[in-house]
Scaffold this active site. Structure first.
Site, PDB file in Angstrom:
ATOM      1  N   GLN A 173      -1.907   1.491  -2.914  1.00  0.00           N
ATOM      2  CA  GLN A 173      -1.862   0.919  -1.362  1.00  0.00           C
ATOM      3  C   GLN A 173      -1.116  -0.538  -1.398  1.00  0.00           C
ATOM      4  O   GLN A 173      -1.293  -1.456  -2.176  1.00  0.00           O
ATOM      5  CB  GLN A 173      -3.555   0.681  -0.925  1.00  0.00           C
ATOM      6  CG  GLN A 173      -3.628   0.275   0.412  1.00  0.00           C
ATOM      7  CD  GLN A 173      -3.066   0.961   1.455  1.00  0.00           C
ATOM      8  OE1 GLN A 173      -3.548   2.572   1.382  1.00  0.00           O
ATOM      9  NE2 GLN A 173      -2.456   0.745   2.419  1.00  0.00           N
TER      10      GLN A 173
ATOM     11  N   LYS B   6      -7.617   7.553   4.609  1.00  0.00           N
ATOM     12  CA  LYS B   6      -7.039   8.369   3.706  1.00  0.00           C
ATOM     13  C   LYS B   6      -8.122   9.216   3.190  1.00  0.00           C
ATOM     14  O   LYS B   6      -7.769  10.605   2.876  1.00  0.00           O
ATOM     15  CB  LYS B   6      -5.961   7.741   2.972  1.00  0.00           C
ATOM     16  CG  LYS B   6      -4.935   7.119   3.194  1.00  0.00           C
ATOM     17  CD  LYS B   6      -4.205   6.181   2.424  1.00  0.00           C
ATOM     18  CE  LYS B   6      -2.902   5.516   3.345  1.00  0.00           C
ATOM     19  NZ  LYS B   6      -2.077   4.642   2.497  1.00  0.00           N
TER      20      LYS B   6
ATOM     21  N   ASP C 207       3.867   8.639  -1.737  1.00  0.00           N
ATOM     22  CA  ASP C 207       4.483   7.643  -0.595  1.00  0.00           C
ATOM     23  C   ASP C 207       5.693   7.817  -0.478  1.00  0.00           C
ATOM     24  O   ASP C 207       6.710   7.190   0.301  1.00  0.00           O
ATOM     25  CB  ASP C 207       4.145   6.353  -1.000  1.00  0.00           C
ATOM     26  CG  ASP C 207       3.025   5.667   0.018  1.00  0.00           C
ATOM     27  OD1 ASP C 207       2.862   6.469   1.206  1.00  0.00           O
ATOM     28  OD2 ASP C 207       2.478   4.648  -0.124  1.00  0.00           O
TER      29      ASP C 207
END
Ligand code: NDP
Length: 286
Positions: A96, A52, A122
């Protein structure tokens, strides 16, 4: 032999668009900044976060990593998420997953909901998932967007298509089924308690599999010329990376199929970048 849906080249198109948008923001004096939070030292998570970071840097998004040890307190994590959410110089925040259960227990939803929905790249806060239920004008989960993009690369109009979604997780299965429903597909969601999974998958025009079970979808479970989207990422004992689909055999029957690796994985990262820029624009009245 099925057409291979090349996630890498599709992702390159999305990333190029994002890079152009970031350049335009910079030309107007803006900076796009993204913060990732990693708890613990899980090797797979460390690789995902590094990927990422690289992807952000390539398109001109500033990246910062915040790490906490696996034995940190729940309050350390919530304080960090709240601080990043409140920081006006940060446009996107991502936690994460998975977070070590010793830290969050059954309170992961509470932690995710501390992320400002405008920065939730997200798309996993209740606010953004709620908007998806409502028809979708929030930040949409990246993997779901990647799956939709992969399908539309070979089948632009989903109206009336029969889609079977295998997997009902909060991260992949559920949001994907909502997004595809919002695009007028007829979606059936299957899971580990589904009876006669093959009966469902055999009747589908499109099958999306996100279970974490290597080779779950076999050739006898697929209708001729179906489109197959394999979301799974599984490491076999010999180190080989495989999806949830028996690619070699299913690709002989399907009309189009995503490979693993090189399918939904790169698209998920590309749509995370797209969400970061979308978050920036929302915060600047765009
Ligand atoms: P979860 O473990 O959270 O969910 C798995 C889902 O699959 C559950 O709904 C489960 O059912 C269902 N399932 C498990 N076994 C079976 C079975 N035998 N038959 C039918 N359904 C079954 O996983 P995630 O959704 O987080 O991830 C799924 C896979 O996708 C993993 O391999 C993960 O690594 C990968 N992934 C890939 C991404 C990418 O970018 N390519 C992004 C995110 C995930 P039940 O609910 O009943 O337990």
């Amino acid at each position: 032999m099925a057409q291979i849906i090349d996630g890498k080249s599709l992702a390159a198109v999305v990333r190029a668009r994002v890079a152009t948008e970031v350049r335009q923001i910079k030309a107007q004096g803006g900076t796009v900044r993204f913060a990732a939070v990693l708890v613990g030292e899980d090797p797979a998570s460390q690789i995902y976060v590094r990927n990422k970071q690289r992807a952000c840097e390539k398109v001109g998004i500033e990246f910062e990593l915040h790490t906490l040890p696996a034995n940190c307190r729940y309050e350390d994590l919530t304080a960090l998420i709240c601080r990043l959410s409140a920081d006006k110089t940060i446009n996107g925040v991502l936690l994460q997953l998975p977070v070590p259960p010793a830290v969050v227990g059954d309170r992961l939803t509470e932690v995710l909901n501390l992320i400002d929905p405008q920065k939730d790249v997200d798309g996993l806060t209740m606010a953004n998932l709620g908007k998806l239920v409502d028809g979708g004008h929030g930040l949409i989960p990246c993997t779901a967007q990647g799956i939709l993009y992969a399908i539309q690369s070979v089948c632009p109009d989903l109206t009336g298509k029969k889609i079977v979604m295998v997997g009902r997780s909060r991260i992949v299965g559920r949001p994907t089924s909502l997004l595809l429903t919002n695009h007028d597909a007829t979606v059936t969601v299957c899971h580990s308690r589904t009876r006669n999974l093959a009966e469902h998958t055999r009747s589908a025009d499109i099958v999306v599999v996100a279970t974490g079970c290597p080779h779950l979808l076999t050739a006898d479970m697929v209708k001729k010329d179906a489109i197959i989207i394999d979301v799974g990422i599984n490491r076999l004992p010999d180190g080989k990376l495989v999806g949830d689909v028996d690619f070699d055999r299913v690709s002989k029957i399907a009309s189009a199929i995503t490979p693993v690796p090189g399918g939904i994985g790169p698209l998920t990262v590309a749509f995370m970048l797209k969400n970061i820029v979308a978050a920036y624009c929302r915060q600047h009245g765009g």
